[in-house]
Scaffold this motif. Sequence first.
Motif, PDB file in Angstrom:
ATOM      1  N   GLU A   1       1.728 111.825  19.982  1.00 23.78           N
ATOM      2  CA  GLU A   1       1.771 113.294  19.902  1.00 23.78           C
ATOM      3  C   GLU A   1       2.800 113.885  20.857  1.00 23.78           C
ATOM      4  O   GLU A   1       3.443 114.885  20.554  1.00 23.78           O
ATOM      5  N   THR A   2       2.914 113.281  22.028  1.00 26.57           N
ATOM      6  CA  THR A   2       3.821 113.844  23.039  1.00 26.57           C
ATOM      7  C   THR A   2       5.067 112.987  23.255  1.00 26.57           C
ATOM      8  O   THR A   2       6.008 113.417  23.917  1.00 26.57           O
ATOM      9  N   GLY A   3       5.057 111.772  22.754  1.00 28.75           N
ATOM     10  CA  GLY A   3       6.183 110.867  22.964  1.00 28.75           C
ATOM     11  C   GLY A   3       6.177 110.192  24.324  1.00 28.75           C
ATOM     12  O   GLY A   3       7.098 109.432  24.651  1.00 28.75           O
ATOM     13  N   GLU A   4       5.164 110.455  25.124  1.00 29.57           N
ATOM     14  CA  GLU A   4       5.141 109.855  26.458  1.00 29.57           C
ATOM     15  C   GLU A   4       4.933 108.338  26.380  1.00 29.57           C
ATOM     16  O   GLU A   4       4.168 107.848  25.551  1.00 29.57           O
ATOM     17  N   VAL A   5       5.623 107.654  27.287  1.00 29.52           N
ATOM     18  CA  VAL A   5       5.524 106.201  27.357  1.00 29.52           C
ATOM     19  C   VAL A   5       4.866 105.833  28.681  1.00 29.52           C
ATOM     20  O   VAL A   5       5.364 106.185  29.746  1.00 29.52           O
ATOM     21  N   LYS A   6       3.744 105.164  28.588  1.00 27.71           N
ATOM     22  CA  LYS A   6       3.128 104.652  29.816  1.00 27.71           C
ATOM     23  C   LYS A   6       3.457 103.168  29.922  1.00 27.71           C
ATOM     24  O   LYS A   6       3.230 102.407  28.980  1.00 27.71           O
ATOM     25  N   LEU A   7       4.005 102.785  31.060  1.00 27.38           N
ATOM     26  CA  LEU A   7       4.302 101.377  31.291  1.00 27.38           C
ATOM     27  C   LEU A   7       3.022 100.709  31.774  1.00 27.38           C
ATOM     28  O   LEU A   7       2.531 100.994  32.868  1.00 27.38           O
ATOM     29  N   VAL A   8       2.480  99.861  30.941  1.00 24.64           N
ATOM     30  CA  VAL A   8       1.172  99.269  31.240  1.00 24.64           C
ATOM     31  C   VAL A   8       1.318  98.033  32.115  1.00 24.64           C
ATOM     32  O   VAL A   8       0.546  97.806  33.037  1.00 24.64           O
ATOM     33  N   ASN A   9       2.316  97.251  31.822  1.00 23.97           N
ATOM     34  CA  ASN A   9       2.459  95.968  32.531  1.00 23.97           C
ATOM     35  C   ASN A   9       3.887  95.462  32.342  1.00 23.97           C
ATOM     36  O   ASN A   9       4.532  95.762  31.339  1.00 23.97           O
ATOM     37  N   TYR A  10       4.353  94.691  33.331  1.00 19.23           N
ATOM     38  CA  TYR A  10       5.688  94.105  33.207  1.00 19.23           C
ATOM     39  C   TYR A  10       5.657  92.728  33.864  1.00 19.23           C
ATOM     40  O   TYR A  10       5.277  92.594  35.021  1.00 19.23           O
ATOM     41  N   VAL A  11       6.025  91.752  33.099  1.00 19.46           N
ATOM     42  CA  VAL A  11       6.056  90.374  33.619  1.00 19.46           C
ATOM     43  C   VAL A  11       7.490  89.878  33.549  1.00 19.46           C
ATOM     44  O   VAL A  11       8.177  90.064  32.546  1.00 19.46           O
ATOM     45  N   ILE A  12       7.936  89.261  34.618  1.00 23.52           N
ATOM     46  CA  ILE A  12       9.249  88.634  34.586  1.00 23.52           C
ATOM     47  C   ILE A  12       9.139  87.221  35.136  1.00 23.52           C
ATOM     48  O   ILE A  12       8.604  87.006  36.221  1.00 23.52           O
ATOM     49  N   ALA A  13       9.593  86.273  34.327  1.00 24.82           N
ATOM     50  CA  ALA A  13       9.711  84.899  34.796  1.00 24.82           C
ATOM     51  C   ALA A  13      11.181  84.669  35.107  1.00 24.82           C
ATOM     52  O   ALA A  13      12.040  84.905  34.260  1.00 24.82           O
ATOM     53  N   HIS A  14      11.476  84.257  36.311  1.00 27.64           N
ATOM     54  CA  HIS A  14      12.849  84.247  36.789  1.00 27.64           C
ATOM     55  C   HIS A  14      13.187  82.895  37.403  1.00 27.64           C
ATOM     56  O   HIS A  14      12.336  82.244  37.992  1.00 27.64           O
ATOM     57  N   ASP A  15      14.433  82.517  37.241  1.00 27.03           N
ATOM     58  CA  ASP A  15      14.895  81.247  37.800  1.00 27.03           C
ATOM     59  C   ASP A  15      16.177  81.491  38.580  1.00 27.03           C
ATOM     60  O   ASP A  15      17.242  81.700  37.989  1.00 27.03           O
ATOM     61  N   CYS A  16      16.053  81.532  39.900  1.00 25.60           N
ATOM     62  CA  CYS A  16      17.266  81.645  40.718  1.00 25.60           C
ATOM     63  C   CYS A  16      17.447  80.374  41.532  1.00 25.60           C
ATOM     64  O   CYS A  16      17.923  80.386  42.658  1.00 25.60           O
ATOM     65  N   GLY A  17      17.034  79.243  40.921  1.00 23.30           N
ATOM     66  CA  GLY A  17      17.174  77.977  41.631  1.00 23.30           C
ATOM     67  C   GLY A  17      16.183  77.917  42.780  1.00 23.30           C
ATOM     68  O   GLY A  17      15.125  78.553  42.746  1.00 23.30           O
ATOM     69  N   ASN A  18      16.542  77.125  43.788  1.00 21.83           N
ATOM     70  CA  ASN A  18      15.655  77.021  44.946  1.00 21.83           C
ATOM     71  C   ASN A  18      15.623  78.352  45.682  1.00 21.83           C
ATOM     72  O   ASN A  18      16.658  78.970  45.906  1.00 21.83           O
ATOM     73  N   MET A  19      14.425  78.747  46.079  1.00 19.52           N
ATOM     74  CA  MET A  19      14.294  80.025  46.781  1.00 19.52           C
ATOM     75  C   MET A  19      14.276  79.787  48.285  1.00 19.52           C
ATOM     76  O   MET A  19      13.491  78.987  48.787  1.00 19.52           O
ATOM     77  N   ILE A  20      15.137  80.486  48.978  1.00 22.56           N
ATOM     78  CA  ILE A  20      15.185  80.341  50.435  1.00 22.56           C
ATOM     79  C   ILE A  20      14.008  81.089  51.055  1.00 22.56           C
ATOM     80  O   ILE A  20      13.353  80.587  51.965  1.00 22.56           O
TER      81      ILE A  20
END
Lengths: 783, 287, 159
Positions: A642-661
Amino acid sequence: MGMRYFGTSVQRQEDKKFLMGQGRYVDDIEFVGMLHGAFLRAEIAHAKINGIDASAAREIPGVHAVYTLDDLGDPYPDKPMTTAYASPLLKQTICQHLLAKDEVCFVGQTVALVVAESRHIAEDALSRIVVDYEPLPAVADCRDALDDDAPPTHLGLESNLVGNFYGKFGDIDAAFAEAAHTFKVDFHEHRGGCHAMECRNIITNYDPGKDETTVYLTTQSPFLIRRLMARYFEEDESKIRVICPDVGGGFGPKNGPYAEEFVLAIVSKQLQRPVKWIEDRREHFVATNTQGDQMWHMEIACEDDGKILGARGRVIHDMGAFVPYGLLLPATSVFPLPGPYALPALDVTLDAVFTNKTCTSPVRGAGRPNAAYAMERLIETVARGLKLDPADVRRRNFVRKDQFPYTTGGTLPSGDPAVYDSGDFHSLLDMALYKAGYPGFKKRQAAARQEGRYLGMGISSCIEDTGFGPYEGVKVKVQPSGKVLLQTGAASQGQGHQTVYSQIVAEELGVNIESIVYQSADTGTVPHGVATAGSRVTANAGPASQAAARLVRKKALKLAAEVLEIDEDDLDIEDGVVRAIPESGRNVNISLGDLSFKLTPLMNGKVPEGYEPELEATSFTSSTGVPHASGSSVAEVEVDVETGEVKLVNYVIAHDCGNMINPMLVDGQIVGGVVHGIGNALFERMVYDENAQPMSMNYGEFLLPIATEMPPIQVLHQETPSPHNELGVKGAGEGGTIPAANAIIAAIENALEPFGVVVNDHPVDPQRICELLDAAQDSASAA
Amino acid sequence: MKPGRFTYHDPTTIDELIGLLGSLDDAKLLAGGQSLMPMLNMRFSQPDHVVDLNGIDELAGITTNGSALKIGAMTRQAALLKSNEIADQIPVMQAALQCVGHFQTRYRGTIGGSLCHLDPSAELPLIALLCDAELQVAGPDGDRSIAMGEWPLAYMMPSISESEILKSININPWPQRHGFAFEEIARRRGDFAIVGVGCQLAIDNGVISKAVIAIGGANQVPYRLTEAEEALVGQPATDDVFAAAGEVARKQDAMSDAYITAAYRQRLANVLTKRTLATAAQRATGE
Amino acid sequence: MSEQNNDEREITLTVNGKTYRETVETRIHLADFLRLQLKLTGTHLGCEHGVCGACTILVDGEAVRSCLMLAVQANGSDVTTIEGLADGEELTPIQKAFSEHHALQCGFCTSGMIMSLTAYIAENPGADEEAIREAISGNICRCTGYQSIVAAGVAVAAK
């Protein structure tokens, strides 16, 4: 070996000063006799200047000088700036004069400078300068810039084309000829500006005795700025010293040269006074580079199962009014296009065009978020067209882990072939999908729709070429006190360099992290550096820190062995002390401080034979190739139809930056990057009117993401070490931003699937969603 | 972004203030400063004189006068939000106050400042209109009273002269048992609303006996949806009835700007009217 | 207005427990007064139009935006800035939590974030995540994405 630092979430060494209000940013620095500048800026997007009358401004008490271009003196009226990165692909490399000459070409362009006792007085004087403008037609929209009837963005131009950039490999004609399906998709991408919480700030301080100018600057690249200034002023680099104090965020636009620092350097020399200029937020909207718009027209060829055969198309890229930063943005928008997919053929041409808007240069991710969005749009288009699960289309096209090193067929801007070094894109996607609840989502979505609630899930996968060279200099030096001086050329704008490189050095050398003294970003004291940009520092300064510490360790062990009369192999360094290991049966030790003392004797001593003085080493060791980080994101949204509003419910990111310091700092980079990407997708829009007059020049109208609008962001890690450096590290600074837009836009489209809404353009706002819903309803009822 | 030069005045009584206003040319009144200070910093406003109202104690505070509540113009939004009187008697104002800026701006921002600035999207003018507030204005010729409905003359232009000052906002609360709701659509928490709607409903035996609806942000000034208010009386409190009221809201004139079209504002006015009436009805009937 | 005439006032106020008597130009906002005149540069200016929250300080215990008050309006007030929180080298629980949760990167918004949360949690002990998010919704951070700041705030509020 001492305490293990590598891979642990060490709390930041740099935090305490900021927590106590003791950070020192440019605006916090004062000098005796310091004056304050304020720039008069163009208020019209395109106009001829018939005259400037600054006489009333000069009359105001407390005003020391008013400068127009002519007032700067020779040779500046005939000496425009030059682009930071020249390229043979540039057809028209128009750069601005330090202050406007006869013509202004965007709102915000520097026209004059007032120098006064205080900023307040300088601003009082600005309003007394009268500029006689003769308005000219302006180009506000890059999509119109190459039209036959488009006005010239600069007087006398025959075309508004800046140059082209190409992404071509494989047999594109065959791909389209053989394809079972082809699809077309057009989309418009807008990306916002810098909006670091600290704007761009400068102090220039000329020392006549030394004939040397010191520039305190909020830059990401002090050595680049020194070189560009030295070149422009035809000075020796030793006559210009660029220092970055604490810098309140960079995000790309603080990486390049700006007219303001050049003008201030001239003025400080002429007035023989330190001069400060603080960019205020209103100026920042127009005076600091943004990233602007791109219009994509793409076509994709694929098989029945969604396997992609080739992609082709054309991009119009908004360069803004001048070319301060070469073709870096166009290049990074095109060469990373294949993303994590094994794309057999590509043929994309980008037209970089002038508009009468603020200049452009990379913002977090540079063109990569645009390229990733383009490729992900194609994936979504294929999935929609063939009614396939978008996750399956991705899986079918991913480069497989047994294909590394994978040569895409394309080339990097350096001319080298693009080669992916490592990763596992399939498992990254599966991790993200599982965590996001993708497998059971359709059921949950159907149940919600029964209640009139529209949930949607969207996926986005990406790779990122990180750590591009050539190097970052690092110097490690043990001092007689036992403290270890660590210097890097790389400037930090909040990334936590001090902590990360201290972790590497402390571990490699065998000292406590607390005993490391960190210095950086001062061209007068530290080894040469390049730039903190493009997620490149860790993969350069990391290996250099390790190598420099290793050289120091080697030297310390050799000298200690001689002093203690023991075999080097029987020694280890722990807590800054070289000791015999228990297996040696000896109980002897000497501190690194004492060894340093032996290598830096005074007049009554001598340097041990076979040694250079100082327990120190400098390294420029860098990655041997391009480490590629990768990631998959899944966003969940709820759309109010009705209003076009977007609620961000959840966000998952799987990331690979090699070894993490330092995993905690990696998470900080990723989450911050995701939110920047959410801003790109939903919030940040710099609105211009049809005359290229900027409309969104305050934070009530230009919307940055805020805490209440952000979803929970869950970060998962996969560590596939890069083979290009011993640490196995890759960059992490932009991997959150690059994929975010498509995850969100696709989630909105997924939520609105019952209505057949396809969004494509971004940022998208609630009003636009309602318009799309209405249009979908109209076309449904027409059919 | 530094303010231009001005002369600062800080009267401590209303009489002193009225005297000053009569003697100064080009003066701006500084209430909570949450709108004027940005204008001064950005030099959008460069008055010769700034008259600070913060030292006039008699302008602040909430008092009850029989059934009426008198709210001093310099009463802070934070004070309104913490007030038990407001919570008990004008709960719709409290609901709206939650949406006014952020807690840091509510410590300074005042109700009078908001009414005099008269941003079309602002919550408090909408609530004053909804509550049929009477505004007390002091001037060189003494006090006058003006209904909130007469207050907005045009876009951000209240019915007050440069020699006058808004003293207080007087509201006769509805009887204890009534339904109320306030909702707005803003891009982000604390932003000025695109459209906001407030309403109050009285319902007897399932039939609406009294209804007021005010809409802000949709047009140049906040307005009452009188056509729907009248139509609602005597109707059952059902979704269909509320949807019809929403349709009335949609048909009202709306403004457009560089960001938001009139059509979207009308859409939101419709949706929010419908939704707030439903919420208010639930509250009125204790559901 | 004549350019020669500086409209000035003498004000007396307490900042971080120390009393100052200063002459100020009346057009100077409180943030500039703290920074330029008292040399307390821990209060940062991020937008100067009251939206970013970087300049948040406490005036008589209430969190306010110091770019939206004139210095002269702080006459007689008790002001606390970021420099006034720690007891010597001993950080407050919120300051410590910011480091533990990596709630700061460039540090520029940090002062305002900490001042906002200091005021909010003092008034709303036990605030939950939603409340903490709302409390900092008037403070913009470009680095962290807020999540770590919220975590720091929730951790302290729960104590």
